[in-house]
Design an enzyme around this catalytic site. Structure first.
Site, PDB file in Angstrom:
ATOM      1  N   HIS A   1       6.182   4.340   9.303  1.00  0.00           N
ATOM      2  CA  HIS A   1       6.215   3.366   8.193  1.00  0.00           C
ATOM      3  C   HIS A   1       7.649   2.875   8.042  1.00  0.00           C
ATOM      4  O   HIS A   1       8.503   3.583   7.508  1.00  0.00           O
ATOM      5  CB  HIS A   1       5.744   4.021   6.881  1.00  0.00           C
ATOM      6  CG  HIS A   1       5.731   3.075   5.710  1.00  0.00           C
ATOM      7  ND1 HIS A   1       4.659   2.991   4.851  1.00  0.00           N
ATOM      8  CD2 HIS A   1       6.637   2.175   5.240  1.00  0.00           C
ATOM      9  CE1 HIS A   1       4.909   2.096   3.914  1.00  0.00           C
ATOM     10  NE2 HIS A   1       6.122   1.586   4.126  1.00  0.00           N
TER      11      HIS A   1
ATOM     12  N   HIS B   1       3.728   6.902   2.066  1.00  0.00           N
ATOM     13  CA  HIS B   1       4.777   7.314   1.125  1.00  0.00           C
ATOM     14  C   HIS B   1       4.228   7.999  -0.128  1.00  0.00           C
ATOM     15  O   HIS B   1       4.413   7.513  -1.237  1.00  0.00           O
ATOM     16  CB  HIS B   1       5.697   6.155   0.752  1.00  0.00           C
ATOM     17  CG  HIS B   1       5.029   4.863   0.362  1.00  0.00           C
ATOM     18  ND1 HIS B   1       3.978   4.782  -0.512  1.00  0.00           N
ATOM     19  CD2 HIS B   1       5.288   3.582   0.739  1.00  0.00           C
ATOM     20  CE1 HIS B   1       3.631   3.524  -0.661  1.00  0.00           C
ATOM     21  NE2 HIS B   1       4.402   2.785   0.090  1.00  0.00           N
TER      22      HIS B   1
ATOM     23  N   ASP C   1       9.714   4.709   5.320  1.00  0.00           N
ATOM     24  CA  ASP C   1       9.675   3.587   4.374  1.00  0.00           C
ATOM     25  C   ASP C   1      11.064   2.991   4.178  1.00  0.00           C
ATOM     26  O   ASP C   1      11.393   2.506   3.092  1.00  0.00           O
ATOM     27  CB  ASP C   1       9.058   3.988   3.023  1.00  0.00           C
ATOM     28  CG  ASP C   1       8.650   2.762   2.207  1.00  0.00           C
ATOM     29  OD1 ASP C   1       8.550   1.659   2.774  1.00  0.00           O
ATOM     30  OD2 ASP C   1       8.438   2.916   0.993  1.00  0.00           O
TER      31      ASP C   1
ATOM     32  N   LYS D   1      -2.942  -2.892   6.934  1.00  0.00           N
ATOM     33  CA  LYS D   1      -2.285  -2.420   5.716  1.00  0.00           C
ATOM     34  C   LYS D   1      -2.951  -2.985   4.471  1.00  0.00           C
ATOM     35  O   LYS D   1      -3.120  -4.201   4.342  1.00  0.00           O
ATOM     36  CB  LYS D   1      -0.805  -2.843   5.747  1.00  0.00           C
ATOM     37  CG  LYS D   1       0.006  -2.431   4.525  1.00  0.00           C
ATOM     38  CD  LYS D   1       0.307  -0.941   4.496  1.00  0.00           C
ATOM     39  CE  LYS D   1       0.969  -0.526   3.203  1.00  0.00           C
ATOM     40  NZ  LYS D   1       2.357  -0.149   3.357  1.00  0.00           N
TER      41      LYS D   1
ATOM     42  N   HIS E   1      -0.873   1.339   0.592  1.00  0.00           N
ATOM     43  CA  HIS E   1       0.103   1.492  -0.499  1.00  0.00           C
ATOM     44  C   HIS E   1      -0.736   1.844  -1.715  1.00  0.00           C
ATOM     45  O   HIS E   1      -1.338   0.961  -2.337  1.00  0.00           O
ATOM     46  CB  HIS E   1       0.918   0.214  -0.722  1.00  0.00           C
ATOM     47  CG  HIS E   1       1.909   0.371  -1.838  1.00  0.00           C
ATOM     48  ND1 HIS E   1       3.265   0.437  -1.634  1.00  0.00           N
ATOM     49  CD2 HIS E   1       1.725   0.549  -3.176  1.00  0.00           C
ATOM     50  CE1 HIS E   1       3.878   0.623  -2.800  1.00  0.00           C
ATOM     51  NE2 HIS E   1       2.961   0.699  -3.755  1.00  0.00           N
TER      52      HIS E   1
ATOM     53  N   HIS F   1      10.167  -0.898   7.396  1.00  0.00           N
ATOM     54  CA  HIS F   1      10.286  -2.344   7.169  1.00  0.00           C
ATOM     55  C   HIS F   1      11.494  -2.841   7.964  1.00  0.00           C
ATOM     56  O   HIS F   1      12.624  -2.434   7.686  1.00  0.00           O
ATOM     57  CB  HIS F   1      10.505  -2.646   5.688  1.00  0.00           C
ATOM     58  CG  HIS F   1       9.368  -2.171   4.831  1.00  0.00           C
ATOM     59  ND1 HIS F   1       8.319  -2.985   4.459  1.00  0.00           N
ATOM     60  CD2 HIS F   1       9.105  -0.947   4.306  1.00  0.00           C
ATOM     61  CE1 HIS F   1       7.458  -2.286   3.736  1.00  0.00           C
ATOM     62  NE2 HIS F   1       7.908  -1.045   3.628  1.00  0.00           N
TER      63      HIS F   1
HETATM   64  C1  LMR Z   1       6.892  -0.276  -0.142  1.00  0.00           C
HETATM   65  O1  LMR Z   1       6.502   0.384   0.837  1.00  0.00           O
HETATM   66  O2  LMR Z   1       6.184  -0.446  -1.109  1.00  0.00           O
HETATM   67  C2  LMR Z   1       8.260  -0.888  -0.123  1.00  0.00           C
HETATM   68  O3  LMR Z   1       8.996  -0.281   0.851  1.00  0.00           O
HETATM   69  C3  LMR Z   1       8.124  -2.341   0.044  1.00  0.00           C
HETATM   70  C4  LMR Z   1       9.267  -3.117   0.561  1.00  0.00           C
HETATM   71  O4  LMR Z   1       8.981  -3.969   1.416  1.00  0.00           O
HETATM   72  O5  LMR Z   1      10.427  -2.988   0.149  1.00  0.00           O
HETATM   73 ZN    ZN Z   2       7.035   0.445   2.638  1.00  0.00          ZN
HETATM   74 ZN    ZN Z   3       4.457   0.660   0.005  1.00  0.00          ZN
END
Ligand code: LMR
Ligand code: ZN
Ligand code: ZN
Length: 353
Positions: free
Chosen positions: A14, A182, A255, A107, A144, A16
């Protein structure tokens, strides 16, 4: 006392990486430690189609090639794409994504739950025909897991999602592969433990190392602000227990979520901790705190690959117990900066090769 740790090369299930100029920073940072990375699709616009996923993967690989990373790391890096589920995604979209070979998961963002989730799902039951297709194909659903109604307390949003939404999905689709991304609460840890082996969870370094006191005591600290928000210490403790228990349902997902420094240090600051560079030293610190460094390799490098049905990596990474100071910031987006988690502080471990 352990002072050197050699692990099978880890993957990040996970992360970004963002898009455009951000990739020049985020891609080499991720590729420095991880082979496979599951790239979150909450771009602007989101990655909703196979074509967008393929084009995004190419942009990531272009940034990789343009970086000054060692050739061996470039060769090993394997970004894996995720389709962003909307109210309009069709079963044909899902089948095309799988057929492309570049999409590893779908997702689910409840609309409004987090960064760039405005196009997320508003009617989750309306998506059940999609979950049916995914269950049939064996494509994982990444979640999420927070409800978004404004009247629900921010500290209760994860538990409410499990009770009100995810339980029903799992009841209807008992063999659907689900990753609770997460997780932040004892409730989520225990929920995952109570399910069959097709339900797993990722855990971030910040949710293992910190609790809401770190975020709130002595003034709000924006660089600890992420979603789902840090919870009370007893939840942190339960996450530490399950992460270090050797249970294959729990594996690494940083994350790591870059937001330019000025967008975090503002009155309506963005949610996300940037941890890609130091994630492994941070996880090592958490596992060491539990006297469980021997459990780190499976958590970081084996259980996630097993869940996704992939072979474990053949290369290794080595950490040593030697203090280093996390940089105050990285250059980002040309003239901006990016502040990492624990910027300017000394941490105990470092990656050496
Ligand atoms: C999440 O997983 O909710 C955050 O990391 C979102 C983000 O793109 O900052
Ligand atoms: Zn995230
Ligand atoms: Zn998230």
């Amino acid at each position: 006392m352990t002072t050197t740790l050699t692990l099978i090369q880890p993957d990040d299930w996970h992360i970004h990486l963002r898009d455009g100029d951000a990739l020049a920073t985020t891609v080499p940072h991720a590729a420095g430690s991880f082979n496979r990375v599951i790239c979150m699709p909450n771009l602007v616009p989101p990655v909703k189609t196979t074509e967008q996923a393929m084009a995004y993967r190419e942009r990531i690989l272009d940034a990789l090639m343009a970086s000054d990373l060692a050739q061996a790391r470039k060769d090993a890096f394997d970004p894996r794409m995720v389709l962003y589920l909307t109210d309009h995604t069709t079963s044909d979209d899902i089948r095309a994504a799988v057929a492309s070979g570049v999409v590893s998961a779908v997702k689910l963002y409840p609309a409004g739950a987090t960064t760039n989730s405005a196009d997320g799902v508003t009617d989750i039951k309306g998506r059940y025909s999609i979950f049916e297709t995914m269950q049939e194909i064996g494509l994982p659903l990444l979640v999420h897991g927070e409800v978004t109604h404004s009247e629900i307390d921010i500290f209760d949003r994860e538990k409410r999602f499990l009770d009100d939404v995810l339980s029903d999905i799992i009841t209807h689709f008992p063999t659907l592969k689900v990753v609770c991304e997460h997780i932040t609460t004892a409730d989520a840890a225990d929920f995952v433990l109570a399910q069959a082996n097709n339900v797993a969870a990722t855990i971030t370094p910040q949710h293992l190392l910190f609790n809401r006191n770190h975020l709130l005591v002595g003034g709000v600290k924006p660089h600890y602000y992420c979603l789902p928000i840090l919870k009370r210490q007893s939840h942190q403790q339960r996450l530490l227990e399950v992460a270090t228990s050797g249970n294959p349902k729990f594996f690494l997902g940083t994350d790591s979520a870059p937001h330019a420094t000025h967008t975090k240090e503002s009155a309506c600051g963005c949610a996300g901790c940037y941890s890609a560079v130091h994630a492994l030293p941070l996880y090592a610190a958490a596992f060491e705190q539990m006297n469980a460094l021997d459990k780190l390799e499976n958590f970081a490098s084996v259980y996630g690959a097993n869940f996704y049905g992939l072979p474990v990596n053949t290369s290794t990474i080595t950490l040593i117990k030697q203090a280093q100071t996390v940089p105050s910031h990285y250059d980002y987006l040309g003239d901006k900066t990016l502040t990492p988690l624990l910027a300017g502080t000394e941490i105990d471990w470092q990656v050496v090769s």
